[in-house]
Design an enzyme around this catalytic site. Structure first.
Site, PDB file in Angstrom:
ATOM      1  N   LYS A  41       0.842  -1.208   0.000  1.00  0.00           N
ATOM      2  CA  LYS A  41       0.000   0.000   0.000  1.00  0.00           C
ATOM      3  C   LYS A  41       0.874   1.254   0.000  1.00  0.00           C
ATOM      4  CE  LYS A  41      -0.281  -0.184   5.037  1.00  0.00           C
ATOM      5  NZ  LYS A  41      -1.058  -0.685   6.176  1.00  0.00           N
ATOM      6  N   ARG A 139     -10.922   0.496  14.382  1.00  0.00           N
ATOM      7  CA  ARG A 139     -10.748   1.283  13.167  1.00  0.00           C
ATOM      8  C   ARG A 139     -11.742   0.669  12.193  1.00  0.00           C
ATOM      9  NH1 ARG A 139      -4.583   1.686  11.175  1.00  0.00           N
ATOM     10  NH2 ARG A 139      -5.287  -0.170  10.084  1.00  0.00           N
ATOM     11  N   HIS A 171      -6.785  -7.027  12.584  1.00  0.00           N
ATOM     12  CA  HIS A 171      -5.513  -6.288  12.627  1.00  0.00           C
ATOM     13  C   HIS A 171      -5.200  -5.943  14.073  1.00  0.00           C
ATOM     14  CE1 HIS A 171      -2.243  -4.151  10.805  1.00  0.00           C
ATOM     15  NE2 HIS A 171      -2.740  -2.935  10.933  1.00  0.00           N
ATOM     16  N   ARG A 226       0.555 -11.003   7.130  1.00  0.00           N
ATOM     17  CA  ARG A 226       0.556  -9.820   6.260  1.00  0.00           C
ATOM     18  C   ARG A 226       1.728  -8.930   6.676  1.00  0.00           C
ATOM     19  NH1 ARG A 226      -4.491  -9.582   8.607  1.00  0.00           N
ATOM     20  NH2 ARG A 226      -3.857  -7.642   9.598  1.00  0.00           N
ATOM     21  N   TYR A 269      18.815  31.003   5.675  1.00  0.00           N
ATOM     22  CA  TYR A 269      17.783  31.934   6.134  1.00  0.00           C
ATOM     23  C   TYR A 269      17.823  32.116   7.648  1.00  0.00           C
ATOM     24  CZ  TYR A 269      15.468  31.403   1.583  1.00  0.00           C
ATOM     25  OH  TYR A 269      15.169  31.400   0.247  1.00  0.00           O
ATOM     26  N   CYS A 316      16.264  24.629   3.618  1.00  0.00           N
ATOM     27  CA  CYS A 316      15.449  25.445   2.711  1.00  0.00           C
ATOM     28  C   CYS A 316      14.564  24.530   1.863  1.00  0.00           C
ATOM     29  CB  CYS A 316      16.346  26.276   1.812  1.00  0.00           C
ATOM     30  SG  CYS A 316      17.575  27.227   2.726  1.00  0.00           S
ATOM     31  N   ASP A 318      14.846  23.938  -1.300  1.00  0.00           N
ATOM     32  CA  ASP A 318      15.578  23.227  -2.344  1.00  0.00           C
ATOM     33  C   ASP A 318      16.997  22.840  -1.972  1.00  0.00           C
ATOM     34  OD1 ASP A 318      13.373  24.046  -4.004  1.00  0.00           O
ATOM     35  OD2 ASP A 318      14.332  26.009  -4.057  1.00  0.00           O
TER      36      ASP A 318
HETATM   37  C1  LIG Z   1      -0.370  -1.809   6.761  1.00  0.00           C
HETATM   38  C2  LIG Z   1      -1.030  -3.024   7.157  1.00  0.00           C
HETATM   39  C3  LIG Z   1      -0.312  -4.213   7.395  1.00  0.00           C
HETATM   40  C4  LIG Z   1       1.196  -4.272   7.413  1.00  0.00           C
HETATM   41  O1  LIG Z   1       1.629  -3.748   8.649  1.00  0.00           O
HETATM   42  P1  LIG Z   1       3.183  -3.675   8.995  1.00  0.00           P
HETATM   43  O2  LIG Z   1       3.222  -3.205  10.394  1.00  0.00           O
HETATM   44  O3  LIG Z   1       3.777  -2.689   8.046  1.00  0.00           O
HETATM   45  O4  LIG Z   1       3.722  -5.045   8.802  1.00  0.00           O
HETATM   46  C5  LIG Z   1      -1.020  -5.365   7.653  1.00  0.00           C
HETATM   47  N1  LIG Z   1      -2.369  -5.352   7.694  1.00  0.00           N
HETATM   48  C6  LIG Z   1      -3.076  -4.218   7.503  1.00  0.00           C
HETATM   49  C7  LIG Z   1      -4.552  -4.264   7.581  1.00  0.00           C
HETATM   50  C8  LIG Z   1      -2.443  -3.022   7.239  1.00  0.00           C
HETATM   51  O5  LIG Z   1      -3.169  -1.916   7.063  1.00  0.00           O
END
Ligand SMILES: *Cc1c(COP(=O)(O)O)cnc(C)c1O
Length: 382
Positions: A41, A139, A171, A226, A269, A316, A318
Site C-alpha cells: 500500500k 478502526r 488487525h 501480512r 535563512y 530550505c 531546495d
Molecule cells: C499496513 C497493514 C499491514 C502491514 O503492517 P506492517 O506493520 O507494516 O507489517 C497489515 N495489515 C493491515 C490491515 C495493514 O493496514
C-alpha cells in the site's frame, strides 16, 4: 551491484534487500505453515509498489495486499497476476472492476458485502471476499455485535455463488509492544469470530499478524501473515533481536557547490548558524521540497566524503548546507541522507527518532514529484 551516479535527489531502491527481507519473513511464516502476503500500500511504503510487488513475488511472497481498489487495479495494469487483496473502500465504491480483475475484497459490514455481491452478479463472476472482524483496534472491521449477521449473510451469498469467503481477518493494535496484553485479548476475540463464521457454514482461512507479530508471535501466523514494514527492511521490534532485515531505501544527493568561508560568516535563512572558524561548506540540492523536514534544521547529519558531517543552518525548500571543516570535498561527491547505515550514514529510524515519529512515515513520505527513484537489481551471478 550496478551503481548509477546519484542525481539531484534520488531514492535508491535495493531490490536485493527487498528479496532478502521477504525471504526471511516467508521462511518464518512457512515454519508455522503459513503463507505470506506482502503489503504494498501507499506505493509500496514509498519504494514503488510495482517494484516491490515483483521483488516480493520473486522471493516467495504468495499474495499482495493494498488498502484501496485503485492501488490493486494499478498492480493488475502492470501485469501482476498474483492473489491480491484490497481492504479499505470509499463510499459508493464501484467493485465491478475489482471483481473482473480478480482482486479479493475485504468487507467489514453488511452494506459492503451486499455491494460486492451485487457487483459480482453484474460482472457474472464470484467475488473473493475476506471478512474483517474488529477485535479491538476500533478502526475498520465489523464490530462483534454485528458479526453474526455478517457471517450469516456471507454464507447465503456463498450459496448463491455471488461470493466466496476466503478468510476471516483482523488487525492488531499493539503488536510492536512485546507482550502487550491487548495482543492476547485480540487473539481471543479473533478466535471467537472465527468459530462463529464456521458455525454459520463458512470455511474460511484466518490472517491476523502484521510484521511485528510475524517476527514475535508464531502462534498467531494462522494460514497467512501480512507483512509490510519488515519487507522494506525496517524492523518494527528491534528490541526483540536482530532479524537480519536490510533497509531497501537510500536517500541520496550530490554536492553541487563548495566554498571556503571565513570565521563569523553565517549560513542560510535567519542566519541561525555561524562559522566558528574558517571552514568549507558544501551545498546539497535537497530541501523540504524533497522530503528533508525543515524541523530537522541543524539536527541532521549526512554521510559525505567518508564522514558523517553536520548540516548547518536552516533547511530550505531546495537546498541544505553541510559543514565539511578542512576536509577535501568536491562537486559531484555523493551525499547519503539516510540508508541502511552500512557506511555510517543515518537510517530512516534515526530520522524518525529525531522527528518523533516512526520509520514507516519517513520512508512513505519520501517519494515526491521532484525526487527520482533508481531501482538497483542484484547482479546476476553465474
Ligand atoms: C499496513 C497493514 C499491514 C502491514 O503492517 P506492517 O506493520 O507494516 O507489517 C497489515 N495489515 C493491515 C490491515 C495493514 O493496514
Amino acid at each position: 551491484m550496478k551503481e548509477e551516479t546519484a542525481r539531484r535527489a534520488d531514492l535508491r531502491i535495493d531490490v536485493g534487500a527487498l528479496r532478502r527481507n521477504v525471504a526471511v519473513l516467508a521462511s518464518r511464516a512457512a515454519a508455522s505453515g503459513a503463507r505470506t502476503m506482502v503489503v504494498v500500500k501507499s506505493d509500496g511504503y514509498g519504494h514503488g509498489a510495482v517494484t516491490v510487488a515483483r521483488a516480493a513475488l520473486a522471493a516467495g511472497a504468495d499474495e499482495l495486499g493494498v488498502a484501496s481498489v485503485t492501488e490493486a487495479l494499478d498492480l493488475r495494469a502492470h501485469d501482476i497476476t498474483a492473489p491480491l487483496m484490497a481492504w479499505l473502500h470509499g463510499p459508493g465504491e464501484d467493485f465491478r472492476p475489482a471483481v473482473r480483475e480478480d482482486v479479493a475484497l475485504s468487507a467489514s459490514s453488511l452494506e459492503t458485502l451486499h455491494e460486492i455481491a451485487k457487483a459480482a452478479d453484474q460482472v457474472g463472476r464470484t467475488a473473493r471476499v475476506h471478512l474483517k472482524i474488529d477485535t479491538g483496534l476500533n478502526r475498520n472491521g465489523c464490530p462483534a455485535h454485528l458479526w453474526h449477521e455478517l457471517v450469516t449473510a456471507a454464507a447465503r451469498a456463498e450459496d448463491t455463488g455471488s461470493v466466496r469467503v476466503l478468510a476471516v481477518w483482523s488487525h492488531l493494535a499493539c503488536a510492536d509492544e512485546l507482550d502487550h496484553p491487548s495482543i492476547d485479548e485480540q487473539a481471543e476475540r479473533f478466535h471467537a469470530a472465527y468459530v462463529q463464521a464456521r458455525r454459520a457454514g463458512l470455511s474460511p482461512e484466518r490472517h491476523l499478524a502484521n510484521s511485528a507479530a510475524t517476527l514475535t508471535r508464531p502462534e498467531l501466523h494462522f494460514e497467512m501473515v501480512r507483512v509490510g514494514i519488515a519487507a522494506y527492511g525496517l524492523d518494527p521490534v528491534p528490541e526483540h533481536g536482530d532479524h537480519g532485515l536490510v533497509p531497501a531505501m537510500t536517500f541520496r544527493s550530490s554536492v553541487v557547490l563548495t566554498k571556503r568561508v571565513a570565521a563569523g560568516e553565517r549560513v542560510s535563512y535567519g542566519h541561525t548558524w555561524t562559522a566558528e572558524r574558517e571552514t568549507t561548506l558544501a551545498l546539497v540540492p535537497v530541501g523540504y521540497g524533497d522530503g528533508v523536514p525543515r524541523v530537522l534544521s541543524g539536527r541532521l547529519a549526512v554521510w559525505l566524503a567518508d564522514a558523517l558531517r553536520p548540516q548547518v543552518g536552516r533547511v530550505c525548500m531546495d537546498q541544505i548546507v553541510v559543514d565539511c571543516g578542512d576536509d577535501p570535498v568536491a562537486v559531484g561527491d555523493e551525499v547519503l541522507l539516510f540508508g541502511p547505515g552500512d557506511h555510517g550514514e543515518p537510517t530512516a529510524a534515526d530520522w524518525a527518532r529525531e522527528l518523533g515519529t516512526i520509520h514507516y512515515e519517513v520512508v512513505t513520505g519520501m517519494f515526491r514529484p521532484r525526487v527520482s527513484r533508481t531501482v538497483v537489481e542484484p547482479e546476476v551471478t553465474t
